[in-house]
Write a protein that holds these residues in place. Structure first.
Motif, PDB file in Angstrom:
ATOM      1  N   TRP A 179       1.553   6.864  -7.152  1.00 40.51           N
ATOM      2  CA  TRP A 179       0.280   6.716  -6.586  1.00 40.51           C
ATOM      3  C   TRP A 179      -0.913   6.412  -7.514  1.00 40.51           C
ATOM      4  N   LYS A 217     -10.106   4.335   4.995  1.00 39.08           N
ATOM      5  CA  LYS A 217      -9.097   3.930   6.245  1.00 39.08           C
ATOM      6  C   LYS A 217      -8.185   5.323   6.109  1.00 39.08           C
ATOM      7  N   TRP A 218      -7.847   5.988   4.892  1.00 43.80           N
ATOM      8  CA  TRP A 218      -7.079   7.282   5.115  1.00 43.80           C
ATOM      9  C   TRP A 218      -7.892   8.407   5.378  1.00 43.80           C
ATOM     10  N   TRP A 229      -3.346   3.045  -7.345  1.00 45.15           N
ATOM     11  CA  TRP A 229      -4.876   3.526  -7.374  1.00 45.15           C
ATOM     12  C   TRP A 229      -5.645   2.811  -8.592  1.00 45.15           C
ATOM     13  N   GLU A 280       0.640  -1.128   0.152  1.00 43.96           N
ATOM     14  CA  GLU A 280       0.081   0.124  -0.044  1.00 43.96           C
ATOM     15  C   GLU A 280       0.840   1.273  -0.043  1.00 43.96           C
ATOM     16  N   LEU A 324      -6.229  -0.922  -7.887  1.00 42.90           N
ATOM     17  CA  LEU A 324      -7.315  -1.175  -6.822  1.00 42.90           C
ATOM     18  C   LEU A 324      -8.692  -1.583  -7.365  1.00 42.90           C
ATOM     19  N   ILE A 346     -12.493   1.090   0.493  1.00 37.59           N
ATOM     20  CA  ILE A 346     -11.904   0.805   1.857  1.00 37.59           C
ATOM     21  C   ILE A 346     -10.598   1.745   2.154  1.00 37.59           C
ATOM     22  N   TYR A 347      -9.930   1.552   1.070  1.00 39.49           N
ATOM     23  CA  TYR A 347      -8.586   2.638   1.109  1.00 39.49           C
ATOM     24  C   TYR A 347      -8.873   3.916   1.484  1.00 39.49           C
ATOM     25  N   ILE A 348      -9.948   4.720   0.790  1.00 33.33           N
ATOM     26  CA  ILE A 348     -10.136   5.915   0.998  1.00 33.33           C
ATOM     27  C   ILE A 348     -10.928   6.444   2.312  1.00 33.33           C
ATOM     28  N   GLU A 389     -12.206  -2.139  -3.016  1.00 32.70           N
ATOM     29  CA  GLU A 389     -10.783  -1.993  -2.480  1.00 32.70           C
ATOM     30  C   GLU A 389     -10.473  -0.295  -2.112  1.00 32.70           C
ATOM     31  N   ARG A 390     -10.821   0.196  -3.321  1.00 40.62           N
ATOM     32  CA  ARG A 390     -10.842   1.790  -3.432  1.00 40.62           C
ATOM     33  C   ARG A 390     -11.675   2.460  -2.211  1.00 40.62           C
ATOM     34  N   PRO A 446      -1.781   7.686   0.544  1.00 36.66           N
ATOM     35  CA  PRO A 446      -2.298   8.723  -0.360  1.00 36.66           C
ATOM     36  C   PRO A 446      -1.978  10.346  -0.464  1.00 36.66           C
TER      37      PRO A 446
END
Length: 95
Positions: free
Chosen positions: A61, A79-80, A65, A33, A68, A75-77, A72-73, A36
């Motif tokens: 990046w 998370k961050w 990106w 990972e 994903l 979840i990622y955004i 998954e995107r 971002p």
């Protein structure tokens, strides 16, 4: 040291920048990972035109990106903790 300050330092020390950039690309290519852009460059304008931030965005990046899946995107955004202006910006980065 804040990431932004680190980038400024690396920009003034090109060999260090090159090493860091290559390590970021290697991280991305191994499937790990990538932080971002809103974390890497907090408070930065999202309309970069050139320079180290834009090189990192396009070489590190965005390839991460695009790899994903849509779920998954999300979840990622989440998370961050994506800022609203970045959510709009990355909606333009779908492939």
């Amino acid at each position: 040291m804040f990431i932004y300050q680190k980038i400024r330092f690396l920009a003034n020390h090109k060999n260090k920048w090159d090493e860091w950039m290559l390590s970021q690309i290697a991280t991305m290519e191994t499937g790990n990972e990538i932080m971002p852009p809103w974390v890497m460059f907090p408070g930065e304008d999202v309309g970069w035109r050139q320079g180290y931030q834009e090189a990192w965005l396009h070489e590190v990046w965005l390839p991460f990106w695009w790899r994903l899946l849509p779920g998954e995107r999300e979840i990622y955004i989440n998370k961050w903790n994506i800022p609203a202006y970045w959510r709009v910006r990355i909606s333009n980065y779908t492939k």
